[in-house]
Scaffold this motif. Structure first.
Motif, mmCIF file in Angstrom:
data_model
loop_
_atom_site.group_PDB
_atom_site.id
_atom_site.type_symbol
_atom_site.label_atom_id
_atom_site.label_comp_id
_atom_site.label_asym_id
_atom_site.label_seq_id
_atom_site.Cartn_x
_atom_site.Cartn_y
_atom_site.Cartn_z
ATOM 1 N N ARG A 253 0.928 -1.247 0.096
ATOM 2 C CA ARG A 253 0.135 -0.562 -0.001
ATOM 3 C C ARG A 253 1.335 1.078 0.011
ATOM 4 O O ARG A 253 0.388 2.300 -0.993
ATOM 5 N N LEU A 254 2.187 1.297 1.437
ATOM 6 C CA LEU A 254 2.967 2.173 1.131
ATOM 7 C C LEU A 254 3.600 2.645 -0.671
ATOM 8 O O LEU A 254 3.090 3.211 -1.445
ATOM 9 N N VAL A 255 4.158 1.773 -1.576
ATOM 10 C CA VAL A 255 4.535 2.278 -2.369
ATOM 11 C C VAL A 255 2.983 2.513 -3.648
ATOM 12 O O VAL A 255 3.418 3.106 -4.341
ATOM 13 N N ALA A 256 2.565 2.366 -3.547
ATOM 14 C CA ALA A 256 1.010 2.531 -4.669
ATOM 15 C C ALA A 256 1.018 3.656 -3.959
ATOM 16 O O ALA A 256 0.264 4.125 -4.797
ATOM 17 N N ASP A 257 0.684 4.217 -2.854
ATOM 18 C CA ASP A 257 0.406 5.558 -2.751
ATOM 19 C C ASP A 257 1.597 6.732 -3.086
ATOM 20 O O ASP A 257 1.367 7.532 -3.424
ATOM 21 N N LEU A 258 2.927 6.214 -2.773
ATOM 22 C CA LEU A 258 3.601 6.488 -3.338
ATOM 23 C C LEU A 258 3.705 7.135 -4.601
ATOM 24 O O LEU A 258 3.975 8.202 -4.801
ATOM 25 N N PHE B 13 1.180 9.399 -5.839
ATOM 26 C CA PHE B 13 1.721 10.474 -5.224
ATOM 27 C C PHE B 13 2.084 11.314 -6.098
ATOM 28 O O PHE B 13 2.379 12.741 -6.814
ATOM 29 N N PHE B 14 3.194 10.411 -6.609
ATOM 30 C CA PHE B 14 4.455 10.850 -7.584
ATOM 31 C C PHE B 14 3.675 11.020 -9.460
ATOM 32 O O PHE B 14 3.873 11.811 -10.022
ATOM 33 N N VAL B 15 2.568 10.031 -9.619
ATOM 34 C CA VAL B 15 2.205 10.415 -11.109
ATOM 35 C C VAL B 15 1.356 11.665 -10.600
ATOM 36 O O VAL B 15 0.948 12.297 -11.546
ATOM 37 N N SER B 16 0.465 11.807 -9.277
ATOM 38 C CA SER B 16 -0.415 13.131 -8.978
ATOM 39 C C SER B 16 0.329 14.683 -9.757
ATOM 40 O O SER B 16 -0.329 15.829 -9.438
ATOM 41 N N LEU B 17 1.156 14.251 -8.934
ATOM 42 C CA LEU B 17 2.740 15.400 -9.285
ATOM 43 C C LEU B 17 3.424 15.661 -9.949
ATOM 44 O O LEU B 17 2.862 16.645 -10.479
#
Length: 175
Positions: free
Chosen positions: A60-65, A68-72
């Motif tokens: 989940r942490l890797v998926a959330d990160l 985040f970077f895709v939305s960035l």
């Protein structure tokens, strides 16, 4: 998708364990049983983490990160946040530089009096007696009477560095 995450952790742990066991077998053949057994021990940790549910948390942490970077990359609001964070860092560094140079820092009563006596006029007149001590307060007073222009220059340390350099040169006999 949440239904598939509980099974994804143990599966990921098992896959990493298999890769680790293959590497441990190669290490066992090349470096001996002691190194191989240590490799097997390290290889079993991802499986243990997967069975305890820690691998799911990591997943989940890797998926959330990643999200985040895709939305960035694609979100201008996030870029605004990055710009504000960069501005905060620049202001923090500029404030530290200003504080180190004594620019824009309010002095206490005794500290301000000590700073006025340590100005360039006091450094030059220190060898000449009372002329330097009398010259420093006058320049501070005249600066306040003229609207603070000269006093501001004294606070910024514009000529203070040259006064210290001149004192060092005189100390070593260079004039």
């Amino acid at each position: 998708m949440p239904e598939t995450l509980p099974i994804a952790g143990p599966m990921l742990g098992a896959a990493l364990t298999v890769v680790g066991l293959l590497i441990s077998w190669v290490v066992w053949r090349r470096r001996g049983a002691a190194s191989g057994l240590r490799g097997v021990a390290w290889s079993l940790l991802p499986l243990a983490a997967g069975l305890m549910g820690l691998m799911t948390i990591l997943w989940r942490l890797v998926a959330d990160l990643f999200g985040f970077f895709v939305s960035l990359v694609f979100n201008p609001v996030v870029w605004g946040g990055v710009a504000v964070a960069a501005l905060a860092v620049v202001l923090w560094v500029a404030g530290g530089v200003m504080k180190a140079r004594g620019v824009g820092v309010r002095k206490g009563g005794e500290t301000a009096a000590a700073e006025k006596g340590r100005g360039p006029a006091a450094g030059i007149g220190a060898g000449g007696g009372a002329a330097g001590a009398a010259g420093a307060p006058q320049s501070g007073q005249s600066g306040q009477a003229k609207g603070g222009k000269q006093g501001t220059k004294e606070q910024t340390g514009g000529d203070e560095d040259f006064g210290e350099i001149e004192d060092l040169l005189r100390k070593h006999g260079i004039e």
